[in-house]
Design an enzyme around this catalytic site. Structure first.
Site, PDB file in Angstrom:
ATOM      1  N   ASN A  66    -109.620 -25.916-104.467  1.00  0.00           N
ATOM      2  CA  ASN A  66    -110.434 -27.165-104.885  1.00  0.00           C
ATOM      3  C   ASN A  66    -111.325 -27.041-105.877  1.00  0.00           C
ATOM      4  OD1 ASN A  66    -109.115 -28.918-102.843  1.00  0.00           O
ATOM      5  ND2 ASN A  66    -110.434 -27.884-101.320  1.00  0.00           N
ATOM      6  N   TYR A  67    -111.975 -25.919-106.042  1.00  0.00           N
ATOM      7  CA  TYR A  67    -113.096 -25.689-107.051  1.00  0.00           C
ATOM      8  C   TYR A  67    -113.244 -24.814-107.922  1.00  0.00           C
ATOM      9  CZ  TYR A  67    -115.595 -28.150-103.159  1.00  0.00           C
ATOM     10  OH  TYR A  67    -116.012 -28.982-102.233  1.00  0.00           O
ATOM     11  N   ILE A  68    -112.396 -23.946-107.903  1.00  0.00           N
ATOM     12  CA  ILE A  68    -112.258 -22.907-109.099  1.00  0.00           C
ATOM     13  C   ILE A  68    -111.179 -23.354-110.182  1.00  0.00           C
ATOM     14  CG2 ILE A  68    -111.738 -20.401-110.030  1.00  0.00           C
ATOM     15  CD1 ILE A  68    -113.029 -19.697-106.996  1.00  0.00           C
ATOM     16  N   ARG A  92    -120.464 -29.035-107.603  1.00  0.00           N
ATOM     17  CA  ARG A  92    -119.655 -27.943-106.633  1.00  0.00           C
ATOM     18  C   ARG A  92    -118.677 -27.525-107.610  1.00  0.00           C
ATOM     19  NH1 ARG A  92    -120.599 -28.057-101.251  1.00  0.00           N
ATOM     20  NH2 ARG A  92    -118.623 -27.323-100.335  1.00  0.00           N
TER      21      ARG A  92
END
Length: 689
Positions: free
Chosen positions: A647-649, A491
């Site tokens: 949270n992800y990038i 993710r």
DNA sequence: CCATCTACTTAGAAGCCCGATT
DNA sequence: AATCGGGCTTCTAAGTAGATGG
């Protein structure tokens, strides 16, 4: 006690409690055919013993769930409050049973001593032994000040399991005692006075029930106690909080995150959580474990109380911990997101994802090959990896019957996947937070065939799709492919990879974060067009995967957009002038010096700049930063971008992008995010993920 | 093993603040 | 002044994943 009267009259809970229990568990553990893998040489497949277990552990209990139902369920009066909770019929699932047991044996259980590294295991220090008079309080907050900003990311940190060397803090803050308001409950038109405890719970209930429940038995008139008129001024409260807000870790002052003990309330599960509405009890100091440096002063527990226990475990990051009574989960007090500890692990996370970039090609080759493996387990694993990689599915740990019925990849059931020849797949299931994941897509031919096989014959819709796979087997395999690799890294990796900042929206869609659409969306199409233009400009290869990006919004031409934005410049100038005048008017009234003309000029100049860059964009298909900001904000309305952003990038991508194109950071990150990502702010414009 | 426990990240909802609008 | 609405913060639930221990 008057409240007992209402017990079986059940004005409050009746309607909903039936909802809660409707899905009746069936405990047939249908041992389904498990086709023995013909070939099981499996050097790698030592974990192969899974072949002998019954197919489906988990049997589906409830019909699919709507949030609305959950909402209603939320209105359930805590049964535990009125009568000892008779617990559900015995189930096949051992997990459930033992949890239930635990719940019955209330708070007696002492928080267990973390038994980590032997070296750190220390005898308990009883709270009273270190009771010291006040004074030293607040020392934490002041002591560490003035050491400047610690740039931990410049230090080389070893990967040891020790998280800190010294740790001082002031413990946790407890919610105030309940103050009865005396507002009676109205039941069948009669006023019923409740004793304090009952009143408190009834008040929790009123708070939940407030709002969209038109025909609710609790009349608004009975809804008590506006939260104002509390004792203690705002200032006083802040003063009390102050000492909990920071701790001293390795001599540095660090912000503490959730230093407040969670107040009692009705448990508000998301989706159709079976325990929604149960009473979450007040936490006493006796249930709290304090984790603190062994030379530090143990904070005083509230007067008349003692801490459950005190540990000095420096292999963990929490400052305090307690066990919550509804689900038996442990709650921790951690440092805030902007702390160096959190920053470090955040950075490690992104470095890991970056690492994956280097080997993802191999991994994909590998699982593509495994899609045809002779071993069922390997084939399932490969198929799952494909889904996780391509569709950002979560790992999907098993869940108990006492939790909401949601799934991730490994826990998908046959019913969640529909297949249409030749290679179309339709997913429909409830994911994390009971958010529905729905998607129709074309998959690799072999993946499609595999899914078909996994759904075959004796399996019923409620059976596990990947009956030979679980998250730990999957992760064990991933570890072999790349150290530290787990399902969730995909993710992060995919989001970051996709994330030239403009691709944000794509990411959010990919990860299925949704948010309700808000009104007033006149120029939506125009924004959309702008965004698409920019996306393609910044990542032209997206066109292959997302041809729809190249489609033009009807009626939205470049020049239309241009004049639209130029018009906003004019408007904004007008606004700025007016505000300037107004402000000065005020200042004059207050006898203060007026703002200098230059203040206004600055703003106007900024707008001029914007105008210029709009013109530039028109030529170059490049949009200036303010517009980008606008677009983003609007896109935010339909997709919860913030989550992927937070949270992800990898924030370094955005930082580098900003530097490259001269966009200011604060167009992209708000204050909290800038703090959280402080470690990322120093990369160059040419940094690449 | 496998279920449970522990620790930590990820997540949406609720609450709060503040400026614009009525 | 009251209300609205957007953006941010706070809160805590719901995941992941690895360790533990029966």
């Amino acid at each position: 006690m008057s409240s007992s009267d209402s017990d079986d009259g059940v004005p409050l809970s009746a309607r909903v409690s039936t909802d809660i229990n409707n899905g009746k568990p069936n405990d047939d553990d249908v041992p389904l055919s498990r086709r023995r893998p013909a070939v099981s040489s499996g050097a790698s497949d030592s974990s192969d013993s899974e072949s002998d277990q019954p197919l489906s552990k988990k049997v589906k209990v409830e019909t699919p769930v709507k949030k609305a139902v959950a909402k209603r369920a939320a209105a359930a009066m805590p049964k535990s409050n009125t009568k000892p909770k008779p617990k559900p019929e015995p189930k096949a699932n051992g997990k459930t049973r033992s949890r239930v047991l635990k719940r019955r044996r209330p708070e007696v259980s002492k928080p267990k001593q973390p038994a980590k590294s032997v070296a750190n295991r220390k005898p308990l220090i009883k709270a009273e032994s270190s009771m010291v008079e006040s004074s030293a309080d607040g020392s934490v907050a002041s002591e560490g000040e003035g050491e400047g900003d610690y740039k931990w990311w410049l230090d080389e940190k070893d990967g040891s399991s020790e998280k800190w060397h010294t740790l001082e803090h002031n413990g946790v803050m407890f919610p105030p005692d309940y103050v009865p308001h005396g507002v009676p409950l109205i039941y069948r038109k009669k006023e019923i006075r409740l004793v304090s405890e009952a009143e408190e719970v009834a008040t929790f209930f009123a708070a939940v029930v407030d709002g969209d429940h038109g025909n609710n038995p609790v009349q608004p008139s009975a809804r008590p106690c506006p939260r104002k008129k509390r004792s203690g001024s705002k200032l006083e409260k802040q003063a009390i909080e102050e000492k909990f807000k920071f701790c001293l870790m390795d001599g540095r002052r660090e912000k503490v995150g959730n230093f407040r003990i969670e107040p009692p309330d009705l448990f508000r599960g998301r989706g159709a959580h079976p325990k929604t509405g149960m009473l979450k009890k007040r936490v006493l100091p006796e249930q709290v474990t304090i984790n603190i440096g062994k030379d530090a002063k143990v904070p005083d527990p509230p007067a008349g109380h003692r801490w459950g226990s005190v540990t000095h475990d420096n292999t963990v990051t929490w400052l305090a911990m307690w066990k919550e009574n509804v689900n038996g989960n442990i709650k921790y007090v951690f440092l805030a997101a902007g702390s160096s500890l959190k920053g470090q692990s955040d950075m490690r996370k992104f470095e890991k994802a970056r690492n994956l970039k280097g080997c993802v090609a191999d991994i994909r080759r590998q699982y593509t090959k495994d899609l045809r493996s002779e071993t069922m387990a390997a084939r399932q694993r490969a198929t799952a990896m494909y889904l996780i990689d391509r569709y950002a599915l979560r790992a999907g740990n098993e869940k108990g019957d006492d939790e909401a019925d949601t799934v991730g990849c490994c826990s998908l059931r046959v019913e969640h996947v529909q297949l249409f020849p030749p290679r179309t797949v339709h997913f429909d299931f409830l994911g994390k937070d009971s958010i529905r994941y729905q998607r129709t897509t074309e998959v690799d031919q072999q993946v499609w065939k595999n899914l078909k096989i996994f759904q075959k014959k004796p399996k019923t819709p409620e059976d596990m799709l990947f009956d030979r796979l679980n998250t730990s087997a999957l992760n064990k395999h991933l570890q072999k492919l790349m150290p530290g690799l787990t399902a969730k890294v995909f993710r992060t990796y995919n989001a970051s990879f996709l994330a030239y900042n403009r691709a944000n929206r794509e990411v959010a869609v990919l990860c299925n974060h949704q948010r309700s659409v808000s009104k007033g969306f006149e120029t939506q199409m125009a924004k959309r067009q702008l965004l698409k233009d920019h996306l393609l400009w910044v990542a032209p290869d997206l066109k292959k995967k997302h041809p729809e990006l190249a489609e033009k919004e009807p009626g939205v031409t470049k020049s239309w957009i241009k004049s639209h934005w130029l018009a906003t410049c004019e408007l904004d100038r007008e606004k700025a002038r007016k505000k300037f005048e107004r402000d000065n008017e005020k200042l004059k009234g207050a006898g203060e010096p007026e703002l200098p003309q230059s203040k206004l000029d600055e703003q106007l100049a900024a707008i001029d700049e914007r105008e210029k860059s709009i013109n530039r964009w028109h030529l170059t298909a490049r949009i200036n930063n303010i517009e980008i900001d606008k677009i983003e904000k609007d896109e935010n309305k339909t997709t919860a971008l913030s989550t992927s952003k937070i949270n992800y990038i990898d924030p370094r991508i955005s930082v580098a992008w900003c530097k490259k194109y001269g966009v200011s950071q604060d167009k992209i990150f708000n204050k909290a995010l800038r703090e959280k990502f402080n470690w990322a702010m120093e990369v160059d414009g040419d940094w690449t993920f």
